[in-house]
Design an enzyme around this catalytic site. Structure first.
Site, PDB file in Angstrom:
ATOM      1  N   ALA A  16      13.354   4.935  -1.456  1.00 41.41           N
ATOM      2  CA  ALA A  16      12.131   5.131  -2.123  1.00 41.41           C
ATOM      3  C   ALA A  16      11.920   5.743  -3.352  1.00 41.41           C
ATOM      4  CB  ALA A  16      11.045   4.679  -1.352  1.00 41.41           C
ATOM      5  N   ARG A  22      10.307  -0.676 -14.059  1.00 44.61           N
ATOM      6  CA  ARG A  22       9.661  -2.275 -14.685  1.00 44.61           C
ATOM      7  C   ARG A  22       8.487  -1.998 -13.786  1.00 44.61           C
ATOM      8  NH1 ARG A  22      14.785  -5.209 -11.981  1.00 44.61           N
ATOM      9  NH2 ARG A  22      15.669  -3.278 -11.355  1.00 44.61           N
ATOM     10  N   LYS A  29       6.417   2.959  -7.041  1.00 46.97           N
ATOM     11  CA  LYS A  29       6.705   1.429  -6.684  1.00 46.97           C
ATOM     12  C   LYS A  29       5.948   1.657  -6.016  1.00 46.97           C
ATOM     13  CE  LYS A  29      10.551  -0.795  -7.114  1.00 46.97           C
ATOM     14  NZ  LYS A  29      11.700  -1.009  -7.297  1.00 46.97           N
ATOM     15  N   GLN A  81      15.281  13.433  -3.500  1.00 48.70           N
ATOM     16  CA  GLN A  81      16.669  13.124  -4.061  1.00 48.70           C
ATOM     17  C   GLN A  81      16.982  13.118  -5.505  1.00 48.70           C
ATOM     18  OE1 GLN A  81      17.301   8.844  -5.339  1.00 48.70           O
ATOM     19  NE2 GLN A  81      19.537   9.115  -6.110  1.00 48.70           N
ATOM     20  N   THR A  87      21.650   3.936  -5.749  1.00 54.82           N
ATOM     21  CA  THR A  87      21.179   4.068  -4.461  1.00 54.82           C
ATOM     22  C   THR A  87      22.703   4.537  -3.066  1.00 54.82           C
ATOM     23  OG1 THR A  87      22.562   1.621  -4.726  1.00 54.82           O
ATOM     24  CG2 THR A  87      20.416   1.541  -4.311  1.00 54.82           C
ATOM     25  N   ASN A 235      10.293  -5.244  -7.889  1.00 49.82           N
ATOM     26  CA  ASN A 235      10.561  -4.964  -9.104  1.00 49.82           C
ATOM     27  C   ASN A 235       9.689  -4.096 -10.218  1.00 49.82           C
ATOM     28  OD1 ASN A 235      13.550  -3.596  -8.432  1.00 49.82           O
ATOM     29  ND2 ASN A 235      13.595  -5.736  -8.170  1.00 49.82           N
ATOM     30  N   ASN A 385     -40.139  -5.341  10.807  1.00 50.28           N
ATOM     31  CA  ASN A 385     -40.639  -6.513   9.091  1.00 50.28           C
ATOM     32  C   ASN A 385     -40.030  -5.726   7.891  1.00 50.28           C
ATOM     33  OD1 ASN A 385     -40.663  -8.546   7.580  1.00 50.28           O
ATOM     34  ND2 ASN A 385     -42.189  -9.773   8.760  1.00 50.28           N
TER      35      ASN A 385
END
Ligand code: UD1
Ligand code: CA
Length: 469
Positions: A16, A22, A29, A81, A87, A235, A385
């Site tokens: 993730a 994009r 995302k 990361q 990846t 994406n 009421n």
């Protein structure tokens, strides 16, 4: 299904960290919502169904945002990361967290939210039975554009090629990489180190591992996912909408199978976590969000939005209502054009009519507020009421104050109840009153100018000659 030589342990890793360029978004995302839940949340829930020994999320881009989202989950590892070099590089980041561990690493993508638990089971079964070093979940699709393509020789997978690096012939291949894999942990991290970034994006591609293993004669398997819509990745905003539509259709079908009538599923928007009881009828343009629960035999008319609300059985919500963070008891009737705001409780068989707004207010069983009212910070007993145009004046410019209306009281139309104030049991408030003091039980509170009738006034006026401009 496990061979005796292999550990049955499953370690889940969810990628993730990607920027999701994009999407053109300030939000990471994987935190974009599909069916009312962040995509990452869908993936975490699916992952949990394989009873993993550990689950690690690799975050990077806007790491803090993602970390905050997963913070209160025990047993969830978060690895950063930085920078994001692809990846394969992302997966390398979990090596330290998994040193000494054996078994299967199940790799999922934070941006593939439709994956079903049964599919993960299938992937794991194939992987373990084949004793593979790697098993790639693939699918055959009509439009493979954008995905990595599975290249086979004599039926066996030999390589994955990314769209940008593919030849024209390779682009014709309709079998795609889902980005979901099972790996034997033992050879994995050593092999990852041999991956180079020689490709169009200059990234370390995890997909290259297939070719690495083939060269080393390690078995690589594929698991073909039957329903390709399950492995659709997000994406772009267009894909976000497409995936959301699929999620929504599945939810609608589930509800209809469970006995809910959707007059027009195409215009019915129900979040994944929402529950609806049987024989409830939902009209077009209804939006049910968040942790909403709706009972049995209710009718929700067109153009209503309900969020994080509990609605009991046999409740009718008429057209054009907005209901957020409320509770509505059995047999109540709401709307049309009502607004129930957070911490509102509507009692059994109570009625909230048109142009009525309730906030932090309890309306007792059998009570009615049928027209044009604002009731805020009020505790209203049963069988009260509330006349048309009644307003609780709950705010003095600095603080909010409480209004209490006891059982059976009658509030005449167009009254203001200036809080803090209490209307006693069975008391009456005369129409048009501005009530600033408590009205005791059984009393009539009247607070308005007295009416005077000037006899003959009209005639005198008209006989005085022409009116002045
Ligand atoms: C990837 C696959 C492609 C596959 C597709 C399926 C590679 C090289 N390609 O492409 O074969 O068809 O998924 O959806 O693997 N991520 C990181 N760190 C990075 C880069 C990415 O954590 O440095 C994460 C992303 O957040 C995302 C996942 O990895 O969750 C996939 O990355 P993405 O850039 O979306 O890859 P695709 O181009 O979709
Ligand atoms: Ca992707």
């Amino acid at each position: 299904m496990t061979s005796p030589s292999r550990s049955p342990d499953i370690h889940v890793v969810i990628l993730a960290a990607g920027q999701g360029m994009r999407m053109k978004s300030a939000l990471p995302k994987v935190l974009h919502l599909v069916g009312g839940r962040p995509m990452l949340e869908h993936v975490l829930r699916t992952a949990a169904t394989v009873n993993p020994v550990s689950t690690t999320v690799v975050v990077g881009h806007m790491a803090e945002n993602v970390r905050r989202h997963v913070r209160d989950r025990a047993q969830l590892g978060v690895v950063v990361q930085e920078p994001q070099l692809g990846t394969a590089h992302a997966l390398q980041q979990v090596e330290a967290a998994l040193t000494g561990k054996t078994g299967t690493l199940l790799l999922l993508s934070g941006d593939v939210p439709l994956l079903r638990p049964a599919t993960l089971q299938g992937l794991l079964r194939t992987h373990l039975e084949a004793q593979a070093a790697a098993t790639v979940a693939t699918a055959i699709v009509e439009r493979p554009y954008g995905y990595g393509r599975i290249l086979r020789a004599a039926g066996r997978i030999v390589r994955i090629v990314e769209e940008r690096d593919a030849s024209r012939a390779e682009r014709q291949v309709r079998e795609i990489n889902s980005g979901i894999y099972a790996f034997d942990l033992a050879p994995l991290f050593h092999a990852l180190r041999t991956i180079a970034a020689r490709n169009a994006q200059g990234e370390y591609y995890l997909t290259d591992l297939v070719a690495v293993y083939r060269r080393r004669r390690r078995p690589v398997e594929t698991f073909v996912v039957q329903d390709a819509s399950e492995i659709r990745g997000v994406n772009s905003r267009t894909e976000l909408a497409e995936v959301s539509t699929v999620m929504r259709q599945k939810k609608n079908e589930e509800l209809m199978a469970a006995g809910v009538t959707l007059i027009d599923p195409a215009t019915t928007y129900i979040d994944s976590d929402v529950q609806v009881g049987p024989d409830t009828v939902i009209h077009p343009g209804v939006v049910l969000q968040g942790q909403t629960r709706i009972g049995a035999a209710c009718e929700i008319h067109a153009c209503v939005r309900i969020a994080d609300t509990e609605i009991a059985d046999r409740v009718t919500v008429h057209n054009f209502c907005l209901i957020v963070g409320a509770r509505v008891a059995e047999g109540a009737s709401i709307g049309p054009f009502a607004h129930l705001r957070p911490d509102t409780e509507v009692g059994q068989a109570a009625k909230v009519g048109n142009f009525v707004e309730l906030k932090k207010t309890t309306l007792g069983a059998g009570s009615k507020a049928n027209h044009l009212s604002y009731l805020g910070d009020a505790t209203i007993g049963p069988n009260v009421n509330v006349g048309a145009g009644t307003i609780t004046c709950n705010y003095d410019g600095r603080q909010k104050h409480q209004t209490v209306i006891e059982e059976g009281a009658f509030i005449g139309s167009d009254s203001q109840l200036v809080a803090p104030v209490r209307i006693g049991k069975g008391a009456y408030v005369a129409a048009g009153s501005s009530i600033t003091e408590d009205v005791p039980a059984g009393a009539l509170g009247i607070a308005r100018g007295r009416q005077t009738n000037v006899e003959g006034w009209v005639e005198r006026k008209t006989n005085k000659g022409p009116a002045k401009a």
